[in-house]
Design a protein around this motif. Structure first.
Motif, PDB file in Angstrom:
ATOM      1  N   LEU A  90      48.335  31.702  38.416  1.00 14.92           N
ATOM      2  CA  LEU A  90      47.250  32.339  39.164  1.00 14.92           C
ATOM      3  C   LEU A  90      46.451  31.314  39.971  1.00 14.92           C
ATOM      4  O   LEU A  90      45.946  30.335  39.428  1.00 14.92           O
ATOM      5  CB  LEU A  90      46.306  33.056  38.186  1.00 14.92           C
ATOM      6  CG  LEU A  90      45.090  33.715  38.845  1.00 14.92           C
ATOM      7  CD1 LEU A  90      45.517  34.812  39.805  1.00 14.92           C
ATOM      8  CD2 LEU A  90      44.144  34.252  37.796  1.00 14.92           C
ATOM      9  N   TYR A 106      42.647  33.820  43.631  1.00 14.78           N
ATOM     10  CA  TYR A 106      42.286  35.199  43.273  1.00 14.78           C
ATOM     11  C   TYR A 106      41.165  35.747  44.160  1.00 14.78           C
ATOM     12  O   TYR A 106      41.193  36.908  44.587  1.00 14.78           O
ATOM     13  CB  TYR A 106      41.873  35.294  41.792  1.00 14.78           C
ATOM     14  CG  TYR A 106      41.462  36.708  41.431  1.00 14.78           C
ATOM     15  CD1 TYR A 106      42.425  37.707  41.257  1.00 14.78           C
ATOM     16  CD2 TYR A 106      40.117  37.065  41.328  1.00 14.78           C
ATOM     17  CE1 TYR A 106      42.055  39.015  40.978  1.00 14.78           C
ATOM     18  CE2 TYR A 106      39.748  38.373  41.043  1.00 14.78           C
ATOM     19  CZ  TYR A 106      40.709  39.339  40.865  1.00 14.78           C
ATOM     20  OH  TYR A 106      40.344  40.638  40.595  1.00 14.78           O
ATOM     21  N   LEU A 158      46.247  40.584  40.155  1.00 19.55           N
ATOM     22  CA  LEU A 158      46.781  39.335  39.578  1.00 19.55           C
ATOM     23  C   LEU A 158      48.193  39.051  40.093  1.00 19.55           C
ATOM     24  O   LEU A 158      48.669  37.920  40.045  1.00 19.55           O
ATOM     25  CB  LEU A 158      46.795  39.415  38.048  1.00 19.55           C
ATOM     26  CG  LEU A 158      45.431  39.331  37.370  1.00 19.55           C
ATOM     27  CD1 LEU A 158      45.580  39.498  35.867  1.00 19.55           C
ATOM     28  CD2 LEU A 158      44.747  38.000  37.692  1.00 19.55           C
ATOM     29  N   ARG A 207      51.040  39.273  32.826  1.00 18.31           N
ATOM     30  CA  ARG A 207      50.652  39.511  34.216  1.00 18.31           C
ATOM     31  C   ARG A 207      50.864  40.985  34.523  1.00 18.31           C
ATOM     32  O   ARG A 207      51.968  41.404  34.843  1.00 18.31           O
ATOM     33  CB  ARG A 207      51.500  38.616  35.146  1.00 18.31           C
ATOM     34  CG  ARG A 207      51.226  38.691  36.594  1.00 18.31           C
ATOM     35  CD  ARG A 207      52.021  39.808  37.242  1.00 18.31           C
ATOM     36  NE  ARG A 207      53.445  39.555  37.281  1.00 18.31           N
ATOM     37  CZ  ARG A 207      54.365  40.361  36.722  1.00 18.31           C
ATOM     38  NH1 ARG A 207      54.014  41.446  36.045  1.00 18.31           N
ATOM     39  NH2 ARG A 207      55.653  40.103  36.831  1.00 18.31           N
ATOM     40  N   PRO A 223      48.490  35.022  43.695  1.00 24.90           N
ATOM     41  CA  PRO A 223      49.013  33.642  43.736  1.00 24.90           C
ATOM     42  C   PRO A 223      49.701  33.282  45.052  1.00 24.90           C
ATOM     43  O   PRO A 223      50.349  34.122  45.686  1.00 24.90           O
ATOM     44  CB  PRO A 223      50.032  33.611  42.587  1.00 24.90           C
ATOM     45  CG  PRO A 223      49.672  34.740  41.697  1.00 24.90           C
ATOM     46  CD  PRO A 223      49.103  35.800  42.597  1.00 24.90           C
TER      47      PRO A 223
END
Ligand SMILES: C[S@@+](CC[C@H](N)C(=O)[O-])C[C@H]1O[C@@H](n2cnc3c(N)ncnc32)[C@H](O)[C@@H]1O
Length: 244
Positions: free
Chosen positions: A169, A172, A148, A233, A152
């Motif tokens: 995000l 992914y 995670l 996160r 991005p």
């Protein structure tokens, strides 16, 4: 060809100021969880993949490991590891690029890696090498930067609609090299999904034993309120596998 950013003087100096560089394993919030996933190293032959300053190598040696091999790409990290390791400890440090490393078959009882595998371009190859280097039933325990964090296209908190910080995000499922400014400009990491780590292990012949998305304990959060962003996160994916 691996980037070896840890031998960049600007990066190396900034890395030396991190909590985990100053305080070692005590400065790594995920270490107690990772340690609990490891077998007791007494009497075992241990390999540390991407050993850095050698903190975990020394821990394993102090716990009575029969031998410890610390591998790292960075001459500077290895130099620091050797300086910090007292004479007589059963630790060997060796320079190796984990994308190309060869290990003897059945040479180890435990393989360990902390925050290095997300730099590798050829993870399936390394998983195969580690599998062959372990005796049947041996443990492979590692951490990587949580996907995670690497996913991005703009990996920094932004203000959400109510002003609360949110993690943006995207991308992914798009596995790729990502270039980030972390301690120095232009650090290259490999973004992979959690599923890729898990299926890579299974395909290499490992049995998955535990998978942890590290969450600081309430005690850690009380001591370090700034770690609350980990709840939005997570930074660390921790994995324990066994050579079947
Ligand atoms: C974040 S540091 C972690 C160091 C240590 N494992 C720890 O947890 O304190 C990542 C380490 O991986 C090493 N590394 C990165 N790419 C590598 C590669 N291709 N082969 C071997 N080591 C590598 C770096 O030189 C660095 O020492």
């Amino acid at each position: 060809v691996a980037q070896n950013v840890y031998d960049d003087p600007e990066f190396f100096a900034a890395y030396a100021r991190l909590d985990r560089s100053v305080h070692g394993l005590d400065g790594a919030p995920e270490w107690p969880t990772l340690r609990a996933m490891l077998p007791a190293p007494a009497g075992l032959r241990v390999v540390d993949l991407g050993c850095g300053y050698g903190w975990a190598c020394r821990w394993a040696a102090e716990e009575g490991a029969a031998s410890v091999l610390g591998l790292d790409l960075s001459e500077q990290m290895l130099a620091r590891a050797r300086t910090d390791t007292p004479q007589g400890m059963r630790i060997t440090y060796r320079r190796a690029d984990l994308d190309h490393v060869e290990l003897d078959a059945g040479a180890f009882d435990v393989a360990y890696s902390s925050l290095a595998l997300h730099y590798l371009t050829d993870l399936p190859r390394l998983l195969g090498v580690v599998h062959a280097a372990l005796v049947p039933g041996a443990s492979f325990v590692f951490s990587v930067e949580h996907p995670l964090r690497t996913a991005p296209s703009h990996p920094a908190f932004v203000d959400g609609p109510d002003g609360t910080p949110v993690w943006p995000l995207d991308r992914y499922l798009v596995e790729r090299p990502v270039t980030v400014d972390w301690l120095a400009p232009g650090v290259v990491k490999q973004h992979r999904t959690i599923a890729t780590y898990v299926t890579g292990l299974l395909d290499a012949g490992f049995a998955l034993e535990r998978l942890v998305e590290f969450r600081p304990s309430d005690e850690q959060l009380a001591a370090r309120p700034d770690w609350a962003e980990e709840l939005d996160r997570p930074s660390f994916l921790l994995v324990a596998a066994r050579r079947a």
